[in-house]
Design a protein around this motif. Structure first.
Motif, PDB file in Angstrom:
ATOM      1  N   ILE A  11       0.750  -1.263   0.025  1.00  0.00           N
ATOM      2  CA  ILE A  11      -0.094   0.054  -0.203  1.00  0.00           C
ATOM      3  C   ILE A  11       0.791   1.352  -0.160  1.00  0.00           C
ATOM      4  O   ILE A  11       1.705   1.317   0.728  1.00  0.00           O
ATOM      5  CB  ILE A  11      -1.034   0.077   1.070  1.00  0.00           C
ATOM      6  CG1 ILE A  11      -1.823  -1.333   1.288  1.00  0.00           C
ATOM      7  CG2 ILE A  11      -1.687   1.257   1.233  1.00  0.00           C
ATOM      8  CD1 ILE A  11      -2.736  -1.306   2.387  1.00  0.00           C
ATOM      9  N   SER A  12       0.506   1.979  -0.849  1.00  0.00           N
ATOM     10  CA  SER A  12       1.365   3.575  -0.846  1.00  0.00           C
ATOM     11  C   SER A  12       0.230   4.543  -1.209  1.00  0.00           C
ATOM     12  O   SER A  12      -0.844   4.261  -1.909  1.00  0.00           O
ATOM     13  CB  SER A  12       2.161   3.493  -1.885  1.00  0.00           C
ATOM     14  OG  SER A  12       1.961   3.768  -3.184  1.00  0.00           O
ATOM     15  N   PRO A  13       0.547   5.916  -0.930  1.00  0.00           N
ATOM     16  CA  PRO A  13      -0.284   6.709  -1.377  1.00  0.00           C
ATOM     17  C   PRO A  13      -0.331   7.326  -2.711  1.00  0.00           C
ATOM     18  O   PRO A  13      -1.148   8.235  -3.098  1.00  0.00           O
ATOM     19  CB  PRO A  13       0.277   7.887  -0.372  1.00  0.00           C
ATOM     20  CG  PRO A  13       1.574   7.709  -0.151  1.00  0.00           C
ATOM     21  CD  PRO A  13       1.878   6.255  -0.331  1.00  0.00           C
ATOM     22  N   GLN A  14       0.470   6.776  -3.577  1.00  0.00           N
ATOM     23  CA  GLN A  14       0.666   7.026  -4.751  1.00  0.00           C
ATOM     24  C   GLN A  14      -0.474   6.816  -5.849  1.00  0.00           C
ATOM     25  O   GLN A  14      -1.386   6.130  -5.608  1.00  0.00           O
ATOM     26  CB  GLN A  14       2.032   6.759  -5.707  1.00  0.00           C
ATOM     27  CG  GLN A  14       1.896   4.885  -5.687  1.00  0.00           C
ATOM     28  CD  GLN A  14       3.074   4.326  -6.213  1.00  0.00           C
ATOM     29  OE1 GLN A  14       4.199   5.087  -5.955  1.00  0.00           O
ATOM     30  NE2 GLN A  14       3.072   3.128  -6.370  1.00  0.00           N
ATOM     31  N   THR A  15      -0.792   7.453  -7.008  1.00  0.00           N
ATOM     32  CA  THR A  15      -1.601   7.533  -7.801  1.00  0.00           C
ATOM     33  C   THR A  15      -1.655   6.069  -8.574  1.00  0.00           C
ATOM     34  O   THR A  15      -0.718   5.387  -8.417  1.00  0.00           O
ATOM     35  CB  THR A  15      -1.479   8.468  -8.941  1.00  0.00           C
ATOM     36  OG1 THR A  15      -0.368   8.454  -9.914  1.00  0.00           O
ATOM     37  CG2 THR A  15      -1.923  10.028  -8.409  1.00  0.00           C
ATOM     38  N   ALA A  16      -2.710   5.839  -9.169  1.00  0.00           N
ATOM     39  CA  ALA A  16      -2.887   4.365 -10.244  1.00  0.00           C
ATOM     40  C   ALA A  16      -1.694   4.274 -11.015  1.00  0.00           C
ATOM     41  O   ALA A  16      -1.157   3.156 -11.214  1.00  0.00           O
ATOM     42  CB  ALA A  16      -4.281   4.221 -10.717  1.00  0.00           C
ATOM     43  N   ALA A  17      -1.385   5.377 -11.736  1.00  0.00           N
ATOM     44  CA  ALA A  17      -0.458   5.210 -12.712  1.00  0.00           C
ATOM     45  C   ALA A  17       0.986   5.077 -12.261  1.00  0.00           C
ATOM     46  O   ALA A  17       1.730   4.266 -12.671  1.00  0.00           O
ATOM     47  CB  ALA A  17      -0.269   6.544 -13.525  1.00  0.00           C
TER      48      ALA A  17
ATOM     49  N   ASP B 216       8.130  15.815  -6.466  1.00  0.00           N
ATOM     50  CA  ASP B 216       6.695  16.339  -6.368  1.00  0.00           C
ATOM     51  C   ASP B 216       5.758  15.417  -5.830  1.00  0.00           C
ATOM     52  O   ASP B 216       5.128  14.586  -6.495  1.00  0.00           O
ATOM     53  CB  ASP B 216       6.529  16.918  -7.748  1.00  0.00           C
ATOM     54  CG  ASP B 216       5.054  17.979  -7.675  1.00  0.00           C
ATOM     55  OD1 ASP B 216       4.525  17.981  -6.210  1.00  0.00           O
ATOM     56  OD2 ASP B 216       4.554  18.354  -8.423  1.00  0.00           O
ATOM     57  N   LEU B 217       5.701  15.276  -4.540  1.00  0.00           N
ATOM     58  CA  LEU B 217       4.829  14.287  -3.763  1.00  0.00           C
ATOM     59  C   LEU B 217       3.339  14.858  -4.177  1.00  0.00           C
ATOM     60  O   LEU B 217       2.544  13.565  -4.638  1.00  0.00           O
ATOM     61  CB  LEU B 217       5.083  14.276  -2.381  1.00  0.00           C
ATOM     62  CG  LEU B 217       6.380  13.864  -1.848  1.00  0.00           C
ATOM     63  CD1 LEU B 217       6.323  13.609  -0.376  1.00  0.00           C
ATOM     64  CD2 LEU B 217       6.650  12.532  -2.526  1.00  0.00           C
ATOM     65  N   PRO B 218       2.896  15.944  -4.225  1.00  0.00           N
ATOM     66  CA  PRO B 218       1.645  16.137  -4.680  1.00  0.00           C
ATOM     67  C   PRO B 218       1.288  15.530  -6.227  1.00  0.00           C
ATOM     68  O   PRO B 218       0.030  15.057  -6.326  1.00  0.00           O
ATOM     69  CB  PRO B 218       1.432  17.620  -4.495  1.00  0.00           C
ATOM     70  CG  PRO B 218       2.597  17.931  -3.749  1.00  0.00           C
ATOM     71  CD  PRO B 218       3.646  17.135  -3.815  1.00  0.00           C
ATOM     72  N   SER B 219       2.124  15.451  -6.977  1.00  0.00           N
ATOM     73  CA  SER B 219       2.110  15.103  -8.405  1.00  0.00           C
ATOM     74  C   SER B 219       2.124  13.714  -8.168  1.00  0.00           C
ATOM     75  O   SER B 219       0.948  12.932  -8.900  1.00  0.00           O
ATOM     76  CB  SER B 219       2.982  15.575  -9.167  1.00  0.00           C
ATOM     77  OG  SER B 219       2.989  14.990 -10.440  1.00  0.00           O
ATOM     78  N   PHE B 220       2.842  13.044  -7.749  1.00  0.00           N
ATOM     79  CA  PHE B 220       2.992  11.391  -7.592  1.00  0.00           C
ATOM     80  C   PHE B 220       1.552  10.961  -6.807  1.00  0.00           C
ATOM     81  O   PHE B 220       1.443   9.946  -7.066  1.00  0.00           O
ATOM     82  CB  PHE B 220       4.305  11.055  -6.536  1.00  0.00           C
ATOM     83  CG  PHE B 220       5.517  10.881  -7.257  1.00  0.00           C
ATOM     84  CD1 PHE B 220       5.774   9.965  -8.125  1.00  0.00           C
ATOM     85  CD2 PHE B 220       6.715  11.639  -6.938  1.00  0.00           C
ATOM     86  CE1 PHE B 220       6.771   9.731  -8.728  1.00  0.00           C
ATOM     87  CE2 PHE B 220       7.881  11.645  -7.697  1.00  0.00           C
ATOM     88  CZ  PHE B 220       7.923  10.756  -8.538  1.00  0.00           C
TER      89      PHE B 220
END
Length: 225
Positions: free
Chosen positions: A115-121, A168-172
């Motif tokens: 599990i991570s906070p990153q986007t599906a991509a 850029d964590l907000p983007s990730f």
């Protein structure tokens, strides 16, 4: 070579500024400061521990399919690894080690998810880059990691460093909160009780996947009995 030995070798090269990293000492100093402050905060001591009840959750895989912890627990014990993201080399090495251990987990009737906070991509990138066969799930806003006691907010000076490094964590993550989970590994029994918990505010330290086997074997024997 053990997982931690590989992590230690990478850290030594990275912090020495060896090519291709070429990281200046000032960057290393900031990273060390952030880790030391997180350790000193004692936040890890508030995370869920063995004997606690694990929160139930449903998160999406990279293809948008919901994955339920309750459904997985109905089939056997569950190994859960919380990691920071595909941008973190320590996390990628851990995922690769977990992939190597995954067949042994399955032989003992256990499932594994990361599990991570990153986007599906970016989760799809994690799967491709590390050749993974177990589910990678997106924890939007780190809500599930918070339920396990892992979420923390990056200090302003570390946000500034990450921004300067184009990390850029907000983007990730598709989230502008600048939060991350502390790396955590949990084994949850079929009754929902946590059998094993390892949480470390120092992201360069990770438990060995092989250490899970004895606990899973015991959980499987208890379920049969």
């Amino acid at each position: 070579m053990s997982l931690q030995a590989k992590l230690d070798a990478f850290k030594a090269d990275f912090e020495a500024g060896k090519p291709p990293y070429n990281v200046p000492p000032s960057v290393i100093e900031v990273m060390h400061r952030a880790t030391a402050e997180l350790v000193a905060s004692s936040i890890a001591e508030k995370a869920l521990k063995a004997g606690d009840k694990a929160p139930l959750f449903t998160l999406n895989d990279p293809d948008g399919h919901p994955v339920s912890s309750a459904d997985l627990l109905a089939k056997g014990p569950l190994v859960i690894s919380f990691y920071r993201g595909v941008w973190c080399p320590y996390c990628n090495m851990e995922l690769q080690a977990l992939e190597t251990a995954f067949p042994a987990f399955r032989e003992l009737g256990a499932n594994l998810i990361a599990i991570s906070p990153q986007t599906a991509a970016n989760s799809r990138k994690s799967v491709r880059q590390n050749t993974l066969s177990f589910p990678i799930l997106s924890d939007t806003h780190n809500d599930v990691s918070a339920a396990f006691g892992l979420r923390f907010t990056l200090p302003d000076y570390l946000v500034e460093l990450y921004t300067n490094l184009k990390n850029d964590l907000p983007s990730f993550n598709g989230d502008d909160s600048w939060t991350l989970p502390m790396p955590g590994r949990f084994i949850v029994g079929q009754d929902g009780v946590i059998l094993y918990a390892e949480v470390n505010p120092d992201y360069t330290r990770r438990p060995e996947p092989e250490d899970m086997l004895a606990i899973l074997q015991k959980a499987t024997q208890s379920a049969v009995a």
